[in-house]
Design an enzyme around this catalytic site. Structure first.
Site, PDB file in Angstrom:
ATOM      1  N   SER A 108      18.692   6.819 103.950  1.00  0.00           N
ATOM      2  CA  SER A 108      17.914   7.964 104.411  1.00  0.00           C
ATOM      3  C   SER A 108      18.758   9.235 104.503  1.00  0.00           C
ATOM      4  O   SER A 108      19.287   9.704 103.513  1.00  0.00           O
ATOM      5  CB  SER A 108      17.263   7.611 105.757  1.00  0.00           C
ATOM      6  OG  SER A 108      16.323   8.561 106.145  1.00  0.00           O
ATOM      7  N   ASP A 245      14.715  14.662 103.093  1.00  0.00           N
ATOM      8  CA  ASP A 245      15.999  14.010 103.346  1.00  0.00           C
ATOM      9  C   ASP A 245      16.303  13.102 102.160  1.00  0.00           C
ATOM     10  O   ASP A 245      15.603  13.131 101.146  1.00  0.00           O
ATOM     11  CB  ASP A 245      15.980  13.248 104.666  1.00  0.00           C
ATOM     12  CG  ASP A 245      14.935  12.144 104.702  1.00  0.00           C
ATOM     13  OD1 ASP A 245      13.970  12.218 103.911  1.00  0.00           O
ATOM     14  OD2 ASP A 245      15.062  11.211 105.508  1.00  0.00           O
ATOM     15  N   ASP A 247      15.974   9.996 101.281  1.00  0.00           N
ATOM     16  CA  ASP A 247      14.980   9.104 100.683  1.00  0.00           C
ATOM     17  C   ASP A 247      13.576   9.686 100.735  1.00  0.00           C
ATOM     18  O   ASP A 247      12.604   9.017 100.388  1.00  0.00           O
ATOM     19  CB  ASP A 247      15.014   7.727 101.338  1.00  0.00           C
ATOM     20  CG  ASP A 247      14.510   7.728 102.775  1.00  0.00           C
ATOM     21  OD1 ASP A 247      14.541   8.798 103.417  1.00  0.00           O
ATOM     22  OD2 ASP A 247      14.101   6.660 103.260  1.00  0.00           O
ATOM     23  N   ASP A 249      11.419  10.480 103.052  1.00  0.00           N
ATOM     24  CA  ASP A 249      10.347  10.090 103.961  1.00  0.00           C
ATOM     25  C   ASP A 249      10.157  11.122 105.071  1.00  0.00           C
ATOM     26  O   ASP A 249       9.300  10.948 105.936  1.00  0.00           O
ATOM     27  CB  ASP A 249      10.569   8.690 104.543  1.00  0.00           C
ATOM     28  CG  ASP A 249      11.816   8.572 105.419  1.00  0.00           C
ATOM     29  OD1 ASP A 249      12.614   9.529 105.472  1.00  0.00           O
ATOM     30  OD2 ASP A 249      12.008   7.501 106.031  1.00  0.00           O
TER      31      ASP A 249
END
Length: 452
Positions: A108, A245, A247, A249
């Site tokens: 992440s 960010d 990843d 999400d």
């Protein structure tokens, strides 16, 4: 320490998080998620289980994703290898392909040396704690070891990105025509798909932070480093900036003047818009206890109920599922729109925010003005006994005094950390001076009363 944290397994790649661990974890996942009536029905029909595997672009993701795929295939699971894609894309594809489960290799918003493994069940939903515990226990048990034709196959999922883009575009209530967007992709998983999607939706797009080299993910860019995005929006005269960010999400935004619009403000905009269109189930928004008091006041003014949960998008999602609610999220930019996604989706969120700008013909600053952000001061008090935070009388008295002083113009939240030996003290007030004074005073009481 348990292997699973609040968002899967995470750690330093080739430190605690090795290829061996990834392979064993994948094998254990096949054992646990390969059980149940649906899995048995597939086997009875002569079908093998199928899993989607995706990753973000950090360099260690190459060997970790390969280890995950090897562990699954050696357990008789067919692997659809989706390559570099956002976490919400992986979750969507699990449901879209009717796969049995899926794995996302990503840390992440963490720096490049870290990595992580997130596991999703059928339908693209995150695993409950009890299933994660079963997988962890299964790592020490027997593995599935089919031979010959029984082993799984690994094949490239060639249209994974296209399927996700079509899904996102189909969710939009309005085209983005006439809006100039600066996208900061954090040199992460959205670097390819986010610019493509915003352009296909009609926006004029300027891109920064979209040159991943495996080592620069989240490095001074993305939703945890908004200064560069704000400067770029102002410099090129754009209407809005959207930050993901690593990843993707999460989604945070900046307006045309470079002012940050956080997850609470984004949820406020979307909640009111969804209520107007009749899409906000039970006129309810789900948010964590850390969401700003201004969000609660704005929602009350618009006849919207706010359901509160513990900190963490998984708790938001649990409450949304329990109540069949349509919108929830966190101040950090994890926003879940359950009509279209099973997890936080930064691309989906960003697209819908810009769509509201286009639909209402308003600037982001005008839309965000629906909510007054109360000054919020957070103090992390380290080196104290967090286990006594909720039971110590002296601390309780200090919290009661601060709460009484604030009245309806603020609030106090005192919360022990779930992972560290510290207590978080958060105070909101009508002005920053009051918030800082009360937060520092409470922190002093916590240090004195809960000293180790």
């Amino acid at each position: 320490m348990p292997l699973f944290g609040t968002d899967g397994v995470r750690g330093l790649a080739n430190g605690p998080l090795t290829a061996d661990l990834a392979l064993t974890l994948a094998q254990a996942t096949a054992v646990v998620l390969g059980q149940g009536r649906t899995a048995e029905a597939r086997r009875a029909a002569g079908k093998r289980l199928t899993a989607v595997v995706a990753r973000d672009p950090r360099v260690s993701g190459e060997f970790l994703a390969a280890a995950v795929a090897a562990g699954l295939a050696s357990s008789g699971v067919d692997v659809l290898e989706a390559g570099v894609l956002p976490t919400p894309a992986a979750a969507f594809l699990i449901a879209d392909m009717d796969a049995d489960f899926g794995v996302m290799v990503s840390a992440s918003h963490n720096p490049a040396p870290d990595n992580g493994i997130k596991i999703f069940a059928r339908g693209g939903v995150k695993l409950p704690d009890v299933v994660e515990q079963r997988i962890e226990a299964a790592m020490a048990g027997p593995k599935l070891q089919p031979t010959g034709a029984g082993v799984g196959r690994i094949r490239r999922f060639s249209d994974a990105e296209d399927r996700y883009v079509v899904h996102l575009l189909g969710s939009l209530p309005h085209a983005l025509d006439g809006i100039h967007v600066v996208l900061d992709c954090a040199h992460g998983a959205a670097s390819g798909v986010s610019p493509e999607t915003f352009r296909d939706a009609g926006a004029q797009v300027t891109v920064i932070g979209a040159d991943p080299d495996g080592l620069n993910i989240n490095d001074g860019v993305g939703s945890t480093h908004l200064d560069q995005l704000a400067e770029h929006v102002v410099r090129v005269g754009a209407d809005v900036g959207i930050a993901h960010d690593g990843d993707a999400d999460r989604c945070l935004a900046v307006d045309a003047a470079g002012k940050v619009v956080d997850g609470d403000q984004i949820m406020a905009i979307l909640a009111v818009a969804m209520k107007e269109r009749g899409h906000l189930v039970k006129d309810t928004l789900v948010a964590t206890v850390m969401s700003n008091l201004g969000l609660h006041k704005a929602m009350t003014a618009h006849g919207i109920t706010v359901e509160q949960t513990a900190v963490g998008d998984r708790y938001v999602l649990e409450r949304m599922n329990e109540g069949s609610f349509a919108l929830g999220g966190e101040q950090s930019g994890h926003v879940i729109m359950s009509e279209y996604a099973t997890t936080g989706d930064g691309l989906l969120t960003g697209l819908h925010i810009v769509a509201e700008m286009a639909r209402q013909k308003k600037s982001l600053a005008e839309l965000a003005s629906i909510m007054t952000v109360y000054p919020q001061v957070l103090v992390n008090v380290k080196g104290v006994d967090r286990s006594r935070a909720s039971s110590d009388e002296g601390v309780a008295d200090a919290v009661a005094r601060a709460t009484a002083e604030l009245g309806l113009s603020g609030r106090v939240l005192l919360r022990p950390s779930g992972t560290e030996q510290l207590v978080r003290v958060m105070v909101e007030a009508a002005d920053e001076v009051t918030a800082r004074r009360l937060a520092d005073g409470l922190a002093d009481v916590v240090r004195e009363r809960l000293a180790l």
